[in-house]
Design an enzyme around this catalytic site. Structure first.
Site, mmCIF file in Angstrom:
data_model
loop_
_atom_site.group_PDB
_atom_site.id
_atom_site.type_symbol
_atom_site.label_atom_id
_atom_site.label_comp_id
_atom_site.label_asym_id
_atom_site.label_seq_id
_atom_site.Cartn_x
_atom_site.Cartn_y
_atom_site.Cartn_z
ATOM 1 C CE LYS A 83 62.937 6.856 41.676
ATOM 2 N NZ LYS A 83 63.905 5.741 41.794
HETATM 3 O O1 G3P Z 1 66.518 4.233 40.856
HETATM 4 C C1 G3P Z 1 66.679 5.187 39.836
HETATM 5 C C2 G3P Z 1 68.040 5.073 39.192
HETATM 6 O O2 G3P Z 1 69.027 5.310 40.163
HETATM 7 C C3 G3P Z 1 68.267 3.748 38.531
HETATM 8 O O3 G3P Z 1 69.497 3.794 37.946
HETATM 9 O O4 G3P Z 1 70.364 3.312 35.662
HETATM 10 O O5 G3P Z 1 71.221 2.037 37.640
HETATM 11 O O6 G3P Z 1 68.898 1.620 36.800
HETATM 12 P P1 G3P Z 1 69.999 2.620 36.973
#
Ligand code: G3P
Length: 230
Positions: A83
């Site tokens: 990633k």
């Molecule tokens: O892992 C990537 C993404 O899904 C993170 O989303 O915005 O909940 O931190 P968030």
């Protein structure tokens, strides 16, 4: 649309992998930092549990460092996807890692122009964030639709991975807009289970069945005769 689980929790993956719905997993530095235990063991265990693409994120800010970290992470398990955060150095790292045969998930993508660059750099997955756009009052569905349209017909084979999922509607929207994958937190996956009519329907089936106790005797006998074990 494939479902990945977005988590750093091995216990959560153990619970939900049993449902038979997970095709992969994504982690990120924030998710891993919340967990006890060593990141190497967590990443390896999650890859084993989902037995599919499992994203592990680089943290270096320069392309050389990103490539080195990516190659090292790939050495943990053949199912690891590197990633890489979206930026100029990330594009260079993605291109170099892809040329080395390593799958890359470019993350923190919020717009179609970014997604086009990620696809052309050779990303296998493009993590297109929904929740963080909604958080600032932007239309995440409109953004995702543009990204899907922009990437769908290109020749790179890049897959749109809906990320930053905050509720079951985001999952439905991702599927209906044509995302290839949605990576979903365990909490949201559990919310997807719930519907009051399902619960009441199961309760009613149970209550009605119990009005005929001889049916339970029949079914247990059928199980015993079949040799099936509960
Ligand atoms: O892992 C990537 C993404 O899904 C993170 O989303 O915005 O909940 O931190 P968030």
């Amino acid at each position: 649309m494939k479902l990945f689980i977005d988590t750093g929790s091995v216990a959560e993956v153990e619970e939900i992998a049993r449902w038979g719905v997970l095709a992969g997993a994504t982690t990120n530095p924030s998710l891993l930092a919340k967990e006890d235990g060593e990141p190497e063991e967590i990443i390896r265990r999650i890859a084993d549990l989902v037995d599919g693409p499992t994203s592990a994120e680089v943290v270096s800010e320069d392309a050389d460092g990103m490539v080195a970290e990516g190659v090292a992470l790939r050495g943990l398990d053949e199912r690891i996807v590197v990633k890489v955060p979206f930026c100029a150095a990330g594009l260079e790292a993605t291109s170099r890692l892809a040329d080395l045969g390593h799958p890359v998930n470019m993350t923190l993508v919020f717009s179609a122009p970014q997604a086009i660059l990620a696809a052309e750099a050779g990303a296998t997955y493009i993590s297109s964030f929904l929740g963080r756009l909604d958080d600032i009052g932007m239309d995440s569905a409109e953004s995702l639709a543009e990204i899907v349209a922009a990437v769908r017909d290109n020749s790179t084979g890049a897959q749109v991975l809906a990320a930053s999922i905050r509720n079951p509607i985001h999952v439905t929207t991702s599927a209906t807009l044509g995302a290839d994958v949605a990576t979903v937190p365990g909490k949201i996956l559990r919310q997807m289970l719930a519907h009051p009519l399902t619960t009441s329907g199961i309760d009613q089936f149970t209550a009605d069945w119990q009005t005929r106790p001889e049916f339970a005797v029949w079914l247990k006998g059928l199980v015993d005769r079949s040799g099936a074990t509960a």
